[in-house]
Design an enzyme around this catalytic site. Structure first.
Site, PDB file in Angstrom:
ATOM      1  CG  LEU A  92      40.793  19.335  40.634  1.00  0.00           C
ATOM      2  CD1 LEU A  92      41.008  17.980  40.470  1.00  0.00           C
ATOM      3  CD2 LEU A  92      40.916  19.474  42.218  1.00  0.00           C
ATOM      4  CB  CYS A  93      45.123  24.807  40.348  1.00  0.00           C
ATOM      5  SG  CYS A  93      46.550  25.542  39.601  1.00  0.00           S
ATOM      6  CG  LEU A  94      45.210  19.118  38.135  1.00  0.00           C
ATOM      7  CD1 LEU A  94      44.431  17.915  37.369  1.00  0.00           C
ATOM      8  CD2 LEU A  94      46.028  18.915  38.933  1.00  0.00           C
TER       9      LEU A  94
END
Length: 253
Positions: A92-94
């Site tokens: 996940l791109c967080l």
């Protein structure tokens, strides 16, 4: 001579243990997390869907994979349970993940990461690894998440208390369904019995009506037949009188 000083533990492992003790001392709302017994750098978490959200009633299992350079480098974040917000088994791109090392803060701990993940989950901001679904779909995923997680052996091993909670919810749901089915069956039977009584009453009414019609039919005077019989009777009487008159006149002569 060899040094007798104890070997200093790697920073990551030392920090992981501190974070673990902190989470046990001050549990996070809606979140439970445990490292693997044989690998403290791999953490598994469970997010419980908060009330008044599409995720309410759901349990969402995922992983945090920490580098040995932690806390100076951020972890990779994955979601394993289908949820309607994030793709499963996908990094996940967080801002709190290894996709953004430039925004990472070494003071952030495991609790900070998981709190940030939950906050982002409740938003609708798109990012790499996120998906768009309707509220109904999210609610559907929430209902299915209970049995889905119980199939995972790691989930069962690391979160026995959560499994017990899920099993209780499933049992309660099963009992409610059984009660509902029983109520529906009772209503169905109650609806059939009056219908049978009505049917019997209807049949009885039809028999009574038929008898009444038969009696009326029998009570109606057959006027054409009666008239014919009357005419025949009168004609026969007149014929008898004429014959009697003729015979009488013949005797007088």
């Amino acid at each position: 001579m060899a040094s007798t000083k104890p070997r200093k533990q790697p920073t990551a492992i030392s920090r992981m243990r501190q974070d673990y003790m902190r989470l046990k001392r001050d549990p996070l709302p809606y979140i439970t997390a445990e490292p693997l017994p044989n690998n403290i750098l791999e953490w598994h978490y469970v997010v419980k869907g908060p009330a008044n959200t599409p995720y309410y009633g759901g349990y969402y299992h995922g992983t945090l994979l920490f580098p040995r350079e932690f806390p100076f480098k951020p972890p990779s974040i994955y979601m394993l349970t289908p949820n309607g917000r994030f793709k499963t088994n996908t990094r996940l791109c967080l801002s709190i993940s290894d996709f953004h090392p430039d925004t990472w803060n070494p003071t952030w701990c495991v609790g900070t990461i998981l709190t940030g993940l939950l906050s982002f989950m409740l938003e609708s901001t798109p990012t790499l690894g996120s998906i768009e679904t309707t509220t109904y779909e999210k609610q559907s995923y929430a209902r299915k998440s209970l049995e889905y997680n119980l199939k995972d052996p790691i989930f069962r091993e690391l979160f026995p208390e959560v499994c017990e909670e899920i099993n209780k919810l499933l049992e309660d749901e099963k009992q409610k369904l059984a009660l509902l089915n029983g109520e529906l069956n009772r209503k169905s039977v109650n609806n059939v019995i009056p219908a049978t009584n009505n049917e019997n009453s209807s049949n009885g009414a039809q028999h009574v009506k038929s008898d009444e019609c038969e009696n009326k039919r029998k009570s109606i005077i057959n006027w054409p037949g009666l008239y014919s019989n009357l005419v025949i009777g009168i004609s026969f009487s007149i014929f008898a009188l004429v014959v009697n008159y003729v015979i009488k006149n013949l005797n007088q002569e």
